[in-house]
Scaffold this motif. Sequence first.
Motif, short mmCIF file in Angstrom:
data_model
loop_
_atom_site.label_atom_id
_atom_site.label_comp_id
_atom_site.label_asym_id
_atom_site.label_seq_id
_atom_site.Cartn_x
_atom_site.Cartn_y
_atom_site.Cartn_z
N LEU A 50 -9.01 1.53 13.15
CA LEU A 50 -10.34 2.07 12.84
C LEU A 50 -10.28 3.59 12.75
O LEU A 50 -10.86 4.18 11.84
CB LEU A 50 -11.35 1.64 13.93
N MET A 51 -9.56 4.23 13.69
CA MET A 51 -9.44 5.69 13.63
C MET A 51 -8.75 6.11 12.34
O MET A 51 -9.18 7.05 11.65
CB MET A 51 -8.68 6.21 14.85
N ILE A 100 -11.15 5.75 9.39
CA ILE A 100 -12.19 6.79 9.37
C ILE A 100 -11.59 8.10 8.86
O ILE A 100 -12.20 8.81 8.05
CB ILE A 100 -12.81 6.96 10.78
N MET A 101 -10.38 8.46 9.35
CA MET A 101 -9.71 9.66 8.86
C MET A 101 -9.54 9.61 7.35
O MET A 101 -9.86 10.55 6.62
CB MET A 101 -8.32 9.79 9.49
N PHE A 138 -15.47 12.18 13.86
CA PHE A 138 -15.54 11.05 14.79
C PHE A 138 -16.78 11.09 15.67
O PHE A 138 -16.90 10.31 16.61
CB PHE A 138 -14.29 11.02 15.68
N LEU A 195 -3.05 0.50 8.95
CA LEU A 195 -2.75 -0.89 9.28
C LEU A 195 -1.56 -1.03 10.24
O LEU A 195 -1.43 -2.03 10.94
CB LEU A 195 -2.47 -1.70 8.02
N MET A 255 2.17 2.33 -4.36
CA MET A 255 1.21 1.89 -5.36
C MET A 255 1.40 2.63 -6.68
O MET A 255 0.45 2.85 -7.43
CB MET A 255 -0.21 2.10 -4.83
N GLY A 273 -3.88 4.69 -0.68
CA GLY A 273 -2.98 3.59 -0.33
C GLY A 273 -2.15 3.93 0.88
O GLY A 273 -2.10 3.18 1.88
N ALA A 274 -1.50 5.08 0.85
CA ALA A 274 -0.65 5.48 1.97
C ALA A 274 -1.45 5.59 3.26
O ALA A 274 -1.01 5.16 4.33
CB ALA A 274 0.04 6.80 1.65
N MET A 295 -4.15 4.02 4.09
CA MET A 295 -4.52 2.69 4.55
C MET A 295 -3.29 2.00 5.16
O MET A 295 -3.42 1.28 6.16
CB MET A 295 -5.02 1.87 3.39
N ALA A 296 -2.12 2.21 4.56
CA ALA A 296 -0.89 1.62 5.10
C ALA A 296 -0.66 2.09 6.54
O ALA A 296 -0.38 1.30 7.44
CB ALA A 296 0.30 1.98 4.23
N LEU A 326 0.82 -1.22 0.00
CA LEU A 326 0.00 0.00 0.00
C LEU A 326 0.85 1.27 0.00
O LEU A 326 0.44 2.30 -0.53
CB LEU A 326 -0.91 0.00 1.24
N LEU A 383 -11.10 7.73 5.10
CA LEU A 383 -12.33 7.65 4.32
C LEU A 383 -13.09 8.97 4.32
O LEU A 383 -13.80 9.28 3.36
CB LEU A 383 -13.24 6.54 4.89
N SER A 384 -12.96 9.74 5.40
CA SER A 384 -13.73 10.98 5.46
C SER A 384 -13.06 12.09 4.66
O SER A 384 -13.54 13.20 4.62
CB SER A 384 -13.91 11.40 6.93
N ASN A 385 -11.95 11.77 4.04
CA ASN A 385 -11.26 12.80 3.28
C ASN A 385 -10.58 12.17 2.07
O ASN A 385 -9.39 11.96 2.05
CB ASN A 385 -10.21 13.48 4.18
N MET A 386 -11.38 11.82 1.07
CA MET A 386 -10.84 11.11 -0.07
C MET A 386 -10.72 12.00 -1.30
O MET A 386 -10.81 11.55 -2.44
CB MET A 386 -11.71 9.89 -0.40
N ALA A 436 -8.09 14.54 9.98
CA ALA A 436 -9.53 14.77 9.95
C ALA A 436 -9.98 15.58 11.16
O ALA A 436 -9.37 15.50 12.23
CB ALA A 436 -10.26 13.44 9.91
N GLY A 445 -16.97 6.95 0.41
CA GLY A 445 -15.98 7.06 1.47
C GLY A 445 -16.60 7.56 2.75
O GLY A 445 -16.45 6.95 3.81
N ALA A 498 -17.02 5.67 6.32
CA ALA A 498 -16.44 6.23 7.54
C ALA A 498 -17.47 6.23 8.66
O ALA A 498 -17.20 5.81 9.80
CB ALA A 498 -15.92 7.64 7.29
#
Lengths: 253, 253, 253, 253, 253
Positions: free
Chosen positions: B162-163, B166-167, C30, B186, A172, B179-180, B182-183, A169, B169-172, C25, C179, C183
């Motif tokens: 999860l935090m 959410i960060m 949240f 994780l 990419m 990718g970064a 999500m990395a 990730l 996904l709420s700012n795409m 975010a 997204g 979220a």
Amino acid sequence: MDIASLIGVILALGLILGSIALGSAPFSAFIDLPSFLVVIGGAVAAALICFPMKNMVGSPMVAMKVFLNKAPDLQSLIKQIVELAETARRDGLLALESKIAEVEHPLVKSGLQMAVDGSTPEGVEEVLRTEVSAIAIRHKDGKAVMDQLGRFAPAYGMIGTLMGLIMMLSNMSDPSSIGAGMAVALITTLYGAIVANVFFSPFAEKLGLISRQEMVSMEIAIRGVLAIQSGESPRAIEQKLRTYLPPKQRSAE
Amino acid sequence: MDIASLIGVILALGLILGSIALGSAPFSAFIDLPSFLVVIGGAVAAALICFPMKNMVGSPMVAMKVFLNKAPDLQSLIKQIVELAETARRDGLLALESKIAEVEHPLVKSGLQMAVDGSTPEGVEEVLRTEVSAIAIRHKDGKAVMDQLGRFAPAYGMIGTLMGLIMMLSNMSDPSSIGAGMAVALITTLYGAIVANVFFSPFAEKLGLISRQEMVSMEIAIRGVLAIQSGESPRAIEQKLRTYLPPKQRSAE
Amino acid sequence: MDIASLIGVILALGLILGSIALGSAPFSAFIDLPSFLVVIGGAVAAALICFPMKNMVGSPMVAMKVFLNKAPDLQSLIKQIVELAETARRDGLLALESKIAEVEHPLVKSGLQMAVDGSTPEGVEEVLRTEVSAIAIRHKDGKAVMDQLGRFAPAYGMIGTLMGLIMMLSNMSDPSSIGAGMAVALITTLYGAIVANVFFSPFAEKLGLISRQEMVSMEIAIRGVLAIQSGESPRAIEQKLRTYLPPKQRSAE
Amino acid sequence: MDIASLIGVILALGLILGSIALGSAPFSAFIDLPSFLVVIGGAVAAALICFPMKNMVGSPMVAMKVFLNKAPDLQSLIKQIVELAETARRDGLLALESKIAEVEHPLVKSGLQMAVDGSTPEGVEEVLRTEVSAIAIRHKDGKAVMDQLGRFAPAYGMIGTLMGLIMMLSNMSDPSSIGAGMAVALITTLYGAIVANVFFSPFAEKLGLISRQEMVSMEIAIRGVLAIQSGESPRAIEQKLRTYLPPKQRSAE
Amino acid sequence: MDIASLIGVILALGLILGSIALGSAPFSAFIDLPSFLVVIGGAVAAALICFPMKNMVGSPMVAMKVFLNKAPDLQSLIKQIVELAETARRDGLLALESKIAEVEHPLVKSGLQMAVDGSTPEGVEEVLRTEVSAIAIRHKDGKAVMDQLGRFAPAYGMIGTLMGLIMMLSNMSDPSSIGAGMAVALITTLYGAIVANVFFSPFAEKLGLISRQEMVSMEIAIRGVLAIQSGESPRAIEQKLRTYLPPKQRSAE
């Protein structure tokens, strides 16, 4: 030798290799040395932290018990105890002294030796019970190594997959490589699942069963020794001890 | 010192760092301070809620036992008990008084002191058994801290991931950063898995094993003290106590 | 007051809020009231089904014990028992009557009252043991509420996330909102994880520990009362009861 | 009637329906009859395999106990036992014969009948204890049905979701339907989670608690009957039995 | 024959097949022989490693017990014991000799034979209890095979899915085949979930229940034999043994 465990391992590996052979991807897609090292090395490392070196060094031999174990022959154990009881009945407890060397079962051997040496029945039982519970602890320790290996292998598989995903990730730039990167990442989880479910977890389960079987044979040995010492009739001893046999073997009297 | 645990930790960390070094991403892709704080800080915080301050302050020292622990030397313990029994046999129980100061094992020491002071065997056994069960509780409390740390570290790893998700996904607005993002998300899960499977969980397991070993040595001590007090022959005491040794050590008599 | 639990809660919340503040975010990303209601409301609702109203109404007070609990002062309990034993030794059991009002520990109080009133030792022990096992059940019931809240909070978190995903997936006309929808869906899982791992699960763990501590103090009380009633010497009582103390506190005699 | 369980179910369902109503998707997006059948039908089918028909037929009535159960009134049970003890003290054990018909608690009734009929105390205790353990087994069997339903509902939810995903994935000619297909697939998992966490699992938990409460009332009954038979004073019986009450109810003497 | 288990299996399979029939995909989308082999073969292979060949060969017959088991008829067992007690009361213990051949329950048969042959009550109880615990171990071994099959089937389902995903991901030249590849990969997980939740896990549960029922019937047999041997009155024996019946069957006296 317990052929079932060997057949099981061969069958499980055969099914996995067979379905890879039937699949669309080459074998090479399933081979990744670093993943293998993380899973096996990680599980062994975690087990090394959990157990003293001695237990770890002995664990391959413990694992071999899964294949080499022979179920204890309860029938001939009972037969031998009954013969010893007959000798003791006929010629007295001391007459057993010359026969003890031929006895195979270690508990019968040491128990009768103590009886011949004049220990009280309570003393004999205490020593034999202590012995059995010490053996039970050693069995548990052996099983525990397999249990922990079976628990840590998937955990390190997940660690490897997470590392693979993060690598993929964070780089990419070439979208066409995403699939391959993800495939490699998943291999570690696959290895962890295979290693745990083909080897370690079933091995732990089998070691538990072997231990339970030996516990039955030791219970027979203790009861037999105490009955001989207290001078019970060979016939009564046989009847009592045969209760431990499954009904089928009993009717084969 | 138990070298296995140290080797295990070094091996596990080496494998993880090695497979990062072999991978396509730089080390920096695996470093994220806030993730580290959430996992370690969160696990420590949850453990602080679970346990009194005293237990938490003592837990690093408990963790050091994993590396510094020496398996109790049962053979020399038995040898010492047998020697004390010989003295007691030859010169009477009171002759032990001068030797008690040299005794190392705390239970043998306090048990013999009580015997010399005239306590009944029942009284001696009651005090020693209470002592042992109090020690067992302290061992359990120490292990429990590691168990909870090993349980909460992955939980806070998941909270951190999860935090992060959410960060992200709420700012795409910038898809190339997905990718970064999500990395990084994780990484927290990875930290939680590593911390739990390299440190806390194996440590808890080892502490349990150390406690079981010490329990055996204490059982030998109690049985030895009671046998001395009841005037059993040194030879009989030796035979009884050696039952606790694994067969190999026994034959090394 | 046990400051560790308070520090733990503040630290855990601080880490979570801090890493949100450091993130990209805004806080508002949240916050989602319906998600909060599903998680907290759902966990409380499930607990209401599990337990009688009485237990639920009392559970906030039980939760406060996590913060307000003071470890029982075993040293002064033992000191008081020894003093009572001295009085009983010197002036007879009936002389305790005037002192019972000053006794704080409820079991020592009721046990001595029974002894003074002429109950047999067996009668006193039976009543005190019944009392202790009834207290143990009440402790378990209190812990069980926290355990279930800690189990149902993540479950309702998952229910909320599944509902959010279904809403999002069944209406994908505007891909740019995917997204954000995801979220929001994940927030419920996050809430469930936070609520369980910062509050309910550690609280349940702490309540178990508090209960075990009180059980030790009650065991000391019972043994002390019975020893006083049977007229043991204050010195012997002290020696026996101090066995329950950790070694450090003992040497501080 | 235990109002808490009813409030709990209504609250849980209200929160779930409410958050659907507040959401962007219509209610119809959450309704899918085949999914419902797979989850409920599957859980019931699996339970039918696990339990004899008799237990399954009785399980709705067992489930109603969750709502209709009244906590046993320990205070009036103790009061009645004390009154019976007074009669027995004053007029002899046989004087109880006329009063037995009025006794409600089945164990007190059958225990006193046996005592009046001349059974020995050991005989009475044996029969009553056998009775209690038989009741405990029936309670466990009832709880077990709920436990298994709560375990199989999410499992069949996952089976339904896997089937939905396979259907969707094997027919992706119309990409615009992917979202909707996935939403439907997830509904089965949602149903499984709701059914398990609103109904079966909390019901099982409550049934366990109800059983524990009844066990306390039976213990009081047995102790009371035996105390009456052995002619203890009503005052001593009351003191002993009140130990089973929580302190608050006791002070309300 | 226990019809509930058969209905359960048919219902579960019917629901699964029915919801496939109602779905948009053809049956063929759910059939994949290699996946089936990996799940069933893998679970059997793992069980072969865990258990001796003998247990595995016997396991289909054990599984049939789920369907063919008849709940033991406790009422007629008690009736028969009471009749035997009447004979023994009237004509002496030796008069039972001619009736033993008609007795069906194996424990009553062998217990009375021993009593008639002059064994002491302690001897009879010891042999019968040993017998019962040996039967309990055989029951546990039978259940354990189902438990392990139910645990390994989903594990091998996951292994198959991981292999499918790796195959798919390592060869993504044709994006249109991704959906189908993923569908095939998921089938293995579906098979594992179905096999575990329709067959193995409920079977294990049922075998546990059957064993508990037989244990009750054996307890009745032992108590009955001992009561007959000690010469209790048939009426007292009946009253005692009927305690094991559920209240409804009792009132049908």
